[in-house]
Design an enzyme around this catalytic site. Structure first.
Site, PDB file in Angstrom:
ATOM      1  N   ASP A   1      55.039  38.824  36.472  1.00 37.36           N
ATOM      2  CA  ASP A   1      55.098  39.600  35.221  1.00 37.36           C
ATOM      3  C   ASP A   1      54.078  39.113  34.191  1.00 37.36           C
ATOM      4  OD1 ASP A   1      55.950  41.735  33.642  1.00 37.36           O
ATOM      5  OD2 ASP A   1      57.403  40.506  32.577  1.00 37.36           O
TER       6      ASP A   1
ATOM      7  N   TYR B   1      62.321  51.094  35.792  1.00 34.20           N
ATOM      8  CA  TYR B   1      62.671  49.980  34.906  1.00 34.20           C
ATOM      9  C   TYR B   1      63.745  50.469  33.937  1.00 34.20           C
ATOM     10  CZ  TYR B   1      61.908  45.870  31.893  1.00 34.20           C
ATOM     11  OH  TYR B   1      62.062  44.706  31.166  1.00 34.20           O
TER      12      TYR B   1
ATOM     13  N   CYS C   1      52.465  42.432  37.916  1.00 36.61           N
ATOM     14  CA  CYS C   1      51.713  41.844  36.799  1.00 36.61           C
ATOM     15  C   CYS C   1      50.975  42.981  36.099  1.00 36.61           C
ATOM     16  CB  CYS C   1      50.764  40.763  37.289  1.00 36.61           C
ATOM     17  SG  CYS C   1      49.755  41.262  38.679  1.00 36.61           S
TER      18      CYS C   1
ATOM     19  N   TYR D   1      54.317  48.440  21.154  1.00 36.26           N
ATOM     20  CA  TYR D   1      53.880  47.081  20.798  1.00 36.26           C
ATOM     21  C   TYR D   1      52.370  46.988  20.983  1.00 36.26           C
ATOM     22  CZ  TYR D   1      53.822  46.450  25.898  1.00 36.26           C
ATOM     23  OH  TYR D   1      53.557  46.591  27.236  1.00 36.26           O
TER      24      TYR D   1
ATOM     25  N   THR E   1      53.382  49.948  29.334  1.00 38.06           N
ATOM     26  CA  THR E   1      53.616  51.074  28.423  1.00 38.06           C
ATOM     27  C   THR E   1      52.629  51.092  27.256  1.00 38.06           C
ATOM     28  OG1 THR E   1      55.267  49.780  27.219  1.00 38.06           O
ATOM     29  CG2 THR E   1      56.071  51.245  28.963  1.00 38.06           C
TER      30      THR E   1
ATOM     31  N   HIS F   1      62.832  43.888  38.109  1.00 35.52           N
ATOM     32  CA  HIS F   1      63.564  42.760  37.521  1.00 35.52           C
ATOM     33  C   HIS F   1      65.083  42.819  37.776  1.00 35.52           C
ATOM     34  CE1 HIS F   1      59.646  42.851  35.913  1.00 35.52           C
ATOM     35  NE2 HIS F   1      59.880  43.395  34.746  1.00 35.52           N
TER      36      HIS F   1
HETATM   37  C1  0GY Z   1      57.580  44.095  32.075  1.00 38.48           C
HETATM   38  C2  0GY Z   1      58.546  44.151  30.976  1.00 38.48           C
HETATM   39  C3  0GY Z   1      58.391  44.726  29.748  1.00 38.48           C
HETATM   40  C4  0GY Z   1      57.344  45.605  29.341  1.00 38.48           C
HETATM   41  C5  0GY Z   1      56.767  46.526  30.114  1.00 38.48           C
HETATM   42  O1  0GY Z   1      55.306  48.258  30.495  1.00 38.48           O
HETATM   43  C6  0GY Z   1      55.774  47.512  29.656  1.00 38.48           C
HETATM   44  O2  0GY Z   1      55.481  47.570  28.461  1.00 38.48           O
HETATM   45  O3  0GY Z   1      57.067  46.636  31.381  1.00 38.48           O
HETATM   46  C7  0GY Z   1      59.427  44.448  28.738  1.00 38.48           C
HETATM   47  O4  0GY Z   1      59.111  44.499  27.537  1.00 38.48           O
HETATM   48  O5  0GY Z   1      60.591  44.168  29.113  1.00 38.48           O
HETATM   49  O6  0GY Z   1      57.927  44.427  33.208  1.00 38.48           O
HETATM   50  O7  0GY Z   1      56.442  43.716  31.845  1.00 38.48           O
END
Ligand code: 0GY
Length: 298
Positions: free
Chosen positions: A253, A153, A28, A45, A73, A177
């Site tokens: 998440d 990821y 999370c 974003y 991120t 995921h």
């Molecule tokens: C997640 C998935 C996403 C984003 C990030 O760190 C992040 O910005 O992980 C996504 O956009 O697929 O795991 O939260």
């Protein structure tokens, strides 16, 4: 926040499935609050605020005991929001950070003291710029002596190109995921088979059976109140739980960044669990034993 941003569910249902005592939400995030913890200039974003107080309220509502807060991120390599969440959690949260190559030993020690136990390497091109592999490998070797792990990821299509890098990492590696499978393809088809092989052939690789809401094409239940969401993701998650019962983790998440077509009811995500881990033993491993081994080993 971005004009098309979907904020998290304001009032998630109470799950029907009762999580085993001591369950861990092992994936999370917290976002900001931006006034206190500004988002990174290089972010792709701008989310809504999602504070640790809101996360802890969700934890209690769902019947979760502990959280693993993963650096998102939108905060770049500024881990202050995660560290603040860990410090306010009264020992009930651990963290996964993002650190630059030049991170100092003292900073790593401070992160460890706060409860960080891993770093995240993100290869999803819509989320981050490219980082040379040798930089990431250097970071992995810096954090290995602390007993930390690496969370990765990536998109399923990029696994062949990333395979050699992942398999050379000197730590436990946790794949977010389920490696983002295309769930319209067969669960025993070549793409998912490749991912299963990655885990089968490398005893240090784990995965999170998370994000059915992100991977699903069939989506949430059409009729409100029907608790059978995200059926198309089920075979993929169940296969991983049954094949690698000691190397799987589960997480919500929350607050679900970058979803574009719906926002999940987090109660439904908990009700998904007994469909992917169908016995009490599998549930205990997925939700308690495995995350405790990785994040609270002592
Ligand atoms: C997640 C998935 C996403 C984003 C990030 O760190 C992040 O910005 O992980 C996504 O956009 O697929 O795991 O939260």
């Amino acid at each position: 926040m971005d004009p098309d941003w979907l904020p998290f569910h304001p009032n998630p249902s109470t799950p029907t499935f009762q999580l085993p005592p001591g369950s861990v939400d092992a994936h999370c995030h917290v976002f900001g609050p931006a006034a206190q913890f500004p988002f990174a200039p290089e972010r792709r974003y701008t989310p809504c605020d999602a504070s640790c107080q809101q996360l802890f309220a969700l934890r209690d509502r769902l019947g979760v005991a502990r959280n693993v807060v993963v650096q998102a991120t939108c905060h770049g390599a500024d881990n202050r929001a995660v560290v603040d969440a860990l410090e306010r959690s009264q020992g009930r949260a651990r963290g996964v950070a993002t650190v630059p190559r030049g991170v100092r030993p003292r900073e790593l020690a401070q992160l460890h003291e706060a409860g960080v136990r891993g770093v995240r390497f993100n290869f999803v091109k819509r989320l981050v710029d490219f980082t040379p592999r040798e930089e990431l490998m250097e970071i992995a070797h810096r954090i290995a002596p602390l007993g930390w792990h690496v969370v990765v990821y990536f998109e399923a299509a990029d696994l062949p190109e990333l395979w050699d890098f992942f398999t050379l990492l000197p730590t436990t590696v946790v794949v977010d995921h389920m490696g983002r499978p295309d769930v319209t393809k067969p669960v025993d088809g070549p793409e998912f088979e490749r991912f299963v092989r990655l885990i089968r052939e490398h005893a240090n690789i784990w995965t999170k059976v998370s994000c059915p809401e992100r991977l699903s094409v069939s989506g949430p239940p059409a009729v409100n109140g029907q608790r059978n969401a995200y059926r198309d993701v089920l075979p993929f998650a169940r296969r991983l739980v049954e094949t690698f019962p000691d190397r799987v983790l589960w997480g919500t998440d929350w607050p679900h960044p970058n979803l574009k077509n719906h926002m999940p009811d987090d109660g439904l995500l908990v009700d998904f669990v007994p469909h992917i881990a169908t016995t009490r033993e599998l549930q205990r491993k997925l939700l308690v034993d495995n995350p405790m081994r990785l994040y609270w080993p002592d």
